[in-house]
Structures are given as structure tokens and as C-alpha cells.
Design a protein around this motif. Sequence first.
Motif, PDB file in Angstrom:
ATOM      1  N   GLY A   1      35.745 -98.154 -79.385  1.00 22.85           N
ATOM      2  CA  GLY A   1      36.504 -97.956 -78.165  1.00 22.85           C
ATOM      3  C   GLY A   1      37.901 -97.449 -78.441  1.00 22.85           C
TER       4      GLY A   1
ATOM      5  N   PHE B   1      40.101 -95.673 -76.629  1.00 17.27           N
ATOM      6  CA  PHE B   1      41.133 -95.893 -75.619  1.00 17.27           C
ATOM      7  C   PHE B   1      41.645 -97.325 -75.662  1.00 17.27           C
ATOM      8  CE2 PHE B   1      41.917 -92.654 -72.224  1.00 17.27           C
ATOM      9  CZ  PHE B   1      41.402 -91.576 -72.915  1.00 17.27           C
TER      10      PHE B   1
ATOM     11  N   LEU C   1      45.707 -89.348 -78.957  1.00 20.14           N
ATOM     12  CA  LEU C   1      45.269 -90.319 -77.960  1.00 20.14           C
ATOM     13  C   LEU C   1      46.386 -91.268 -77.537  1.00 20.14           C
ATOM     14  CD1 LEU C   1      43.096 -91.414 -76.194  1.00 20.14           C
ATOM     15  CD2 LEU C   1      42.134 -92.639 -78.145  1.00 20.14           C
TER      16      LEU C   1
ATOM     17  N   LEU D   1      36.798 -85.604 -77.069  1.00 22.56           N
ATOM     18  CA  LEU D   1      37.113 -86.838 -76.358  1.00 22.56           C
ATOM     19  C   LEU D   1      36.441 -86.849 -74.988  1.00 22.56           C
ATOM     20  CD1 LEU D   1      38.811 -89.467 -76.343  1.00 22.56           C
ATOM     21  CD2 LEU D   1      40.595 -88.160 -75.192  1.00 22.56           C
TER      22      LEU D   1
ATOM     23  N   GLU E   1      34.389 -90.973 -69.380  1.00 23.59           N
ATOM     24  CA  GLU E   1      33.904 -92.260 -69.871  1.00 23.59           C
ATOM     25  C   GLU E   1      35.070 -93.178 -70.222  1.00 23.59           C
ATOM     26  OE1 GLU E   1      31.679 -93.740 -73.897  1.00 23.59           O
ATOM     27  OE2 GLU E   1      30.818 -91.995 -72.871  1.00 23.59           O
ATOM     28  N   SER E   2      36.103 -92.606 -70.820  1.00 29.92           N
ATOM     29  CA  SER E   2      37.258 -93.404 -71.225  1.00 29.92           C
ATOM     30  C   SER E   2      38.056 -93.880 -70.016  1.00 29.92           C
ATOM     31  CB  SER E   2      38.157 -92.582 -72.157  1.00 29.92           C
ATOM     32  OG  SER E   2      37.440 -92.214 -73.323  1.00 29.92           O
TER      33      SER E   2
ATOM     34  N   THR F   1      36.451 -96.850 -68.617  1.00 29.41           N
ATOM     35  CA  THR F   1      36.770 -98.033 -69.413  1.00 29.41           C
ATOM     36  C   THR F   1      38.144 -98.579 -69.051  1.00 29.41           C
ATOM     37  OG1 THR F   1      35.423 -97.246 -71.255  1.00 29.41           O
ATOM     38  CG2 THR F   1      37.090 -98.912 -71.758  1.00 29.41           C
TER      39      THR F   1
END
Length: 239
Positions: A14, A16, A56, A90, A94-95, A98
Motif C-alpha cells: 500500500g 499511498f 508519491l 501508479l 484505486e489509491s 484507499t
Amino acid sequence: MDRNIQQTYRSQRGAFLESLHVFLINSGAQAFLADEANAGNGPPLRCLEIGFGTGLNFLLLASMAATNKSPLVYLGYEASLLSCEVLSQLKLDESLSTMKQHSVRLDADCVRNVWHTICNAVREYYRSETPSNHLTFDIGPSISAQVRVGDARLFLSTEAGEWDAIFFDPFSPQVAPSLWTESVFAETFRLLRPGGRLTTYSVSSEVRRLLTSIGFSVQRVPGPPNGKREVLIAARPKV
């Protein structure tokens, strides 16, 4: 992953959440940017990062600043920029899902805008026949952001000003030993404002010893969910 040195840039469990926990939360950056009192024309959060990597940490930082309309000054150092092909892998949607599950307020359009800005700047850097040693990210009037490309040690020695947070995110001490040294940490201590924090993922005894010997107040804290058991916060004392 960097194929030459066989090091992953982020947790496989994960990315992020790892960035959010290890760097933004532990440094106090998230709390500062989420505080409505810091929106508008207040003083900016000043963040220095050693090891830009995939971008990121900066993506989350700048997206939070844009979402909350908080001013930000960011400066990153990176020895070798990743290609656009790597950066584009990336999975933003989806991130973002989350982040929402963990009650992190991020405007999806802000995140996509910042990510496209990063990718475009890197693309232009590699298209240039004579690349400069820095990239500037044009995100908005309240965000000043750039990355300097080269040896972080050279940049640190000439840097000035006081920084609220330092994200120390190079490769591990085993892979990049020249950055995990007393002289580098002494420069970060000099650049941090009193009360500012350096955050990193390494909790090795040698790293803790070096930071403590320079004057940092060092604390091991729980790591991100499903990630490292402990990570590090090193604060410059206020007095």
C-alpha cells in the motif's frame, strides 16, 4: 523497482498509506495542511525531501495543499529521475479509494492535476537535449515546488532557510550509504526549524545513534498498516 539495484520504491502492501503514515502524518504536514487556519494567505508549509523517487510523497503533499487551499513550499532532491513510463504505472483511482476509506480528504481532480503535472515535467526533462538540474512544477499560485536533480549532499550544503518538515526517503543505508551519514544529518538538523521534524522509514541503531549525536530527539513509532513494524521521527528541539 529499480532493476539495477533491486530495491522497490514503495511498500508492496500500500504505497499511498505508507507515504501518508511515514511522512505526512509523522511530520505534522497533514495536520498543518488540513487546518483551516492555514488556508488562504497564511504562512506556507515548507517541506524538503531527500529522495523524490516516484513522487508519491509530493503528490500527496501537493494534493492536500491544493484541496485545502493551503500554501506550500516544496523542494525535493533526486539523484536520478524515474522515467514517465514508470511513473505512469501508479493506479490513482484505486489509491484514491484507499485514501477515502481512511478518511483522508483529497479532491480527486487536484490529485490528477498534480500527477499529470509531475509526469509532464519529467517528460519534458527527458526530451531536452541539455536537461537542467531542476524541474519546476506549475500547480497553482499558492504552491511553489521543484526538484533538483543530482547529488543531494551538494545541494544540502548550499541550502538556506528554515524548513518545517524533512522527508528523508532515499534508498536504504545498505544501498545508498553516502546519504545516511553524520554530515548529511547535520545539514538536515541545520535546515530544520526548531520544533520541525525529520521522518524516515529506517529505525536502525546506527541511524538512531547518528541522529541523537547531532542533537535530534529521536522516537520510534508504529509503522503503517501491514507495513514496517516501526518507523522514525527525529525532531529538532525547540530550545
